[in-house]
Each structure stands twice: as C-alpha cells, then as structure tokens.
Design an enzyme around this catalytic site. Structure first.
Site, short mmCIF file in Angstrom:
data_model
loop_
_atom_site.label_atom_id
_atom_site.label_comp_id
_atom_site.label_asym_id
_atom_site.label_seq_id
_atom_site.Cartn_x
_atom_site.Cartn_y
_atom_site.Cartn_z
N ARG A 122 83.87 89.74 -45.21
CA ARG A 122 83.27 88.41 -45.37
C ARG A 122 82.04 88.26 -44.48
O ARG A 122 81.44 87.20 -44.41
CB ARG A 122 84.29 87.31 -45.01
CG ARG A 122 85.47 87.31 -45.94
CD ARG A 122 86.24 86.02 -45.89
NE ARG A 122 87.48 86.16 -46.64
CZ ARG A 122 87.57 85.99 -47.96
NH1 ARG A 122 86.53 85.65 -48.66
NH2 ARG A 122 88.74 86.15 -48.56
N ASN A 123 81.68 89.33 -43.78
CA ASN A 123 80.54 89.28 -42.87
C ASN A 123 79.25 89.55 -43.67
O ASN A 123 79.01 90.66 -44.14
CB ASN A 123 80.75 90.33 -41.76
CG ASN A 123 79.63 90.33 -40.74
OD1 ASN A 123 78.46 90.20 -41.09
ND2 ASN A 123 79.99 90.52 -39.48
N LYS A 182 76.16 89.77 -42.88
CA LYS A 182 75.20 90.73 -42.32
C LYS A 182 75.63 92.16 -42.60
O LYS A 182 74.81 93.03 -42.88
CB LYS A 182 75.05 90.50 -40.81
CG LYS A 182 74.41 89.20 -40.47
CD LYS A 182 72.94 89.24 -40.85
CE LYS A 182 72.24 87.95 -40.51
NZ LYS A 182 70.79 88.03 -40.74
N ASP A 197 85.37 98.29 -40.43
CA ASP A 197 85.79 97.70 -39.16
C ASP A 197 84.92 98.35 -38.09
O ASP A 197 84.75 99.57 -38.06
CB ASP A 197 87.27 97.91 -38.87
CG ASP A 197 87.76 96.82 -37.91
OD1 ASP A 197 87.77 95.65 -38.31
OD2 ASP A 197 88.06 97.13 -36.74
N SER A 198 84.35 97.52 -37.26
CA SER A 198 83.35 98.04 -36.33
C SER A 198 83.36 97.22 -35.05
O SER A 198 83.99 96.16 -34.98
CB SER A 198 81.97 98.00 -36.99
OG SER A 198 81.75 96.73 -37.57
N LYS A 233 66.91 100.29 -37.66
CA LYS A 233 68.32 100.18 -37.23
C LYS A 233 69.19 101.06 -38.11
O LYS A 233 70.06 101.78 -37.61
CB LYS A 233 68.79 98.71 -37.28
CG LYS A 233 70.27 98.58 -36.90
CD LYS A 233 70.86 97.18 -36.93
CE LYS A 233 72.36 97.26 -36.70
NZ LYS A 233 73.08 96.00 -36.86
N ARG A 252 76.77 102.10 -38.44
CA ARG A 252 77.04 101.79 -39.84
C ARG A 252 76.18 102.66 -40.77
O ARG A 252 76.66 103.17 -41.77
CB ARG A 252 76.79 100.29 -40.11
CG ARG A 252 77.18 99.83 -41.51
CD ARG A 252 77.26 98.32 -41.62
NE ARG A 252 78.28 97.80 -40.73
CZ ARG A 252 78.03 97.21 -39.56
NH1 ARG A 252 76.78 97.02 -39.15
NH2 ARG A 252 79.02 96.81 -38.78
#
Ligand code: ITT
Length: 211
Positions: free
Chosen positions: A21-22, A24, A82-83, A188, A194
């Site tokens: 749901r993030n 970004k 998951d981070s 980035k 990621r």
C-alpha cells in the site's frame, strides 16, 4: 515444410499484483520493471484482500507473508516488498520496524526525528547503516521466489533533500556525498536496495515462460 514462427504477441502477459500500500514503493517498482511485458495491478484493485500483520522477525518472513496472502486472495502471482533501514550502532534497529519506528501511525518525519534523536551522540565514523529490500513473488499454488538487495551507507546528522521517501533524507549511500533524497529517481534506482532486488526480479522474468 517450413514451420510457422510462434507469434510473440499472442503469448499471455504475466499479470502481477503489487502487494503493497506504499505509493512510493509502487512508483519505484513500476519505474524499474515498467518496460517489462507484464501487466501490473495493486491491492487497491482488490479491496477484498485482507490486511496482513507484519509479525515476522525478518524482512523475508514479512515479504513472504504479504505476497502469499495476496496471491491466495486474488488467485494471481503477487509481489511484496519488505524493506527497511539497519543502523550498526543501534544493533540493526529500526530494521523490520522501520515504518513504525516512532509508533504505529508514525510519519516519515516522526521516524526521522526519532532516528536523529537515538543517534545524537554517535560520532561520524560510527554512523554506518544499510537499506535492505526483500521482494517475494508468491504464486497461488504456494510457490515463492525471493529476490533481495541491499545498499551500504551512513546516516547524516540532519535531513537533506526532498525527493524519495522514508529515511532517504538521512541516507548517504557509500562513496556519495548526497543523500538519496537529493538524487534524481534514476540515480537512486541504480544504487538502491530496491533497485538491486528489482533487477534480479527482472532477470527472473526474462527467463520465465511468460515472457
Ligand atoms: P507495505 O507493507 O504496504 O509494503 P510499508 O511502508 O509498511 O508498506 P515496510 O513495512 O516494508 O512497508 O516498511 C518499509 C519502511 O522502511 C518504509 O516505510 C521506510 O520507512 C523504510 N524504507 C524502505 N525502503 C526505503 C527507501 O527506499 N527509502 C527510504 N526509506 C525506506
């Protein structure tokens, strides 16, 4: 007799549900795998999917749990991320608690404030940290593939930059004197945890039946 070449365009496109749901994270994932012939949806397209509690003690456990829940609910391959940030001098905190470091409904700003507070007495050469990302691709039949990446760096003494999200304004990747929040998105992506995990995922997709 000459055999007809299989028509590439008629191959089924792999549909993948992003189990996050993030917003970004979704942006970053779409940016890196955007040119792959997969069709991407998110859990917002499946409001019936349950919330998954992140009770695991590792990134991998949480990623697998999130991906499997969404694959079961949608019947489609699902990719979870998951981070988080591990700081050496804080015994790898905030780690799996990165998004809720300053409390259950913490904002990025509150998390940054808490981290700066916890590290206020830590000298420059003891501010090493890393971002870790674990991607889990779960299939409705129970199979799971894991792709991970990490990036070493150090934590600054004040936030710098306005790009990215989370702890980006505090994180200087190794051999750079700008934070992730001061770097254009593409820069980035080439350095980040990621980005690294997603490039492994891309390799996997290239070798898969569907592509
Ligand atoms: P989902 O579980 O729905 O995917 P979430 O934000 O809760 O969203 P996590 O539990 O994996 O996801 O927490 C990740 C947190 O780690 C995130 O909220 C940031 O605080 C931090 N983080 C992860 N990757 C980051 C990045 O690239 N830049 C800055 N901070 C990052």
């Amino acid at each position: 007799m000459k055999l007809k070449k299989p028509d590439k365009l008629s191959k089924p496109k792999m549909e993948i549900i992003l189990a996050t749901r993030n917003k970004k994270k979704i942006e970053e994932i779409k940016r890196v795998i955007g040119d792959m012939p997969v069709s991407v949806m998110t859990i917002d397209d499946f409001p019936e999917c349950p919330e998954v509690k992140e009770e695991g003690v590792t990134f991998q456990e949480n990623a697998v749990r999130k991906a499997m829940a969404v694959a079961q609910c949608t019947g489609k391959p699902s990719l979870a991320d998951d981070s988080g940030l591990e700081v050496d001098s804080l015994s790898n905190a905030p780690g799996v608690f990165s998004s809720r470091y300053a409390g259950e409904s913490a904002t990025d700003r509150k998390n940054i404030e808490k981290l700066l507070h916890e590290m206020c007495s830590i000298v420059d050469d003891k501010r090493n940290a890393r971002f870790v990302c674990c991607l889990a691709l779960a299939f409705p039949d129970g199979r799971v593939e894991i792709f991970s990446g990490q990036v070493e760096g150090r934590i600054g003494k004040e936030p710098k930059g306005s790009l990215g999200f989370g702890y980006d304004p505090l994180f200087y990747p190794e051999r750079h004197n700008r934070t992730f929040a001061e770097m254009p998105a593409a820069e980035k992506d080439t350095l980040s945890h990621r980005g690294k995990a997603l490039r492994k995922f891309q390799e996997y997709l290239r070798g898969s039946y569907f592509i």
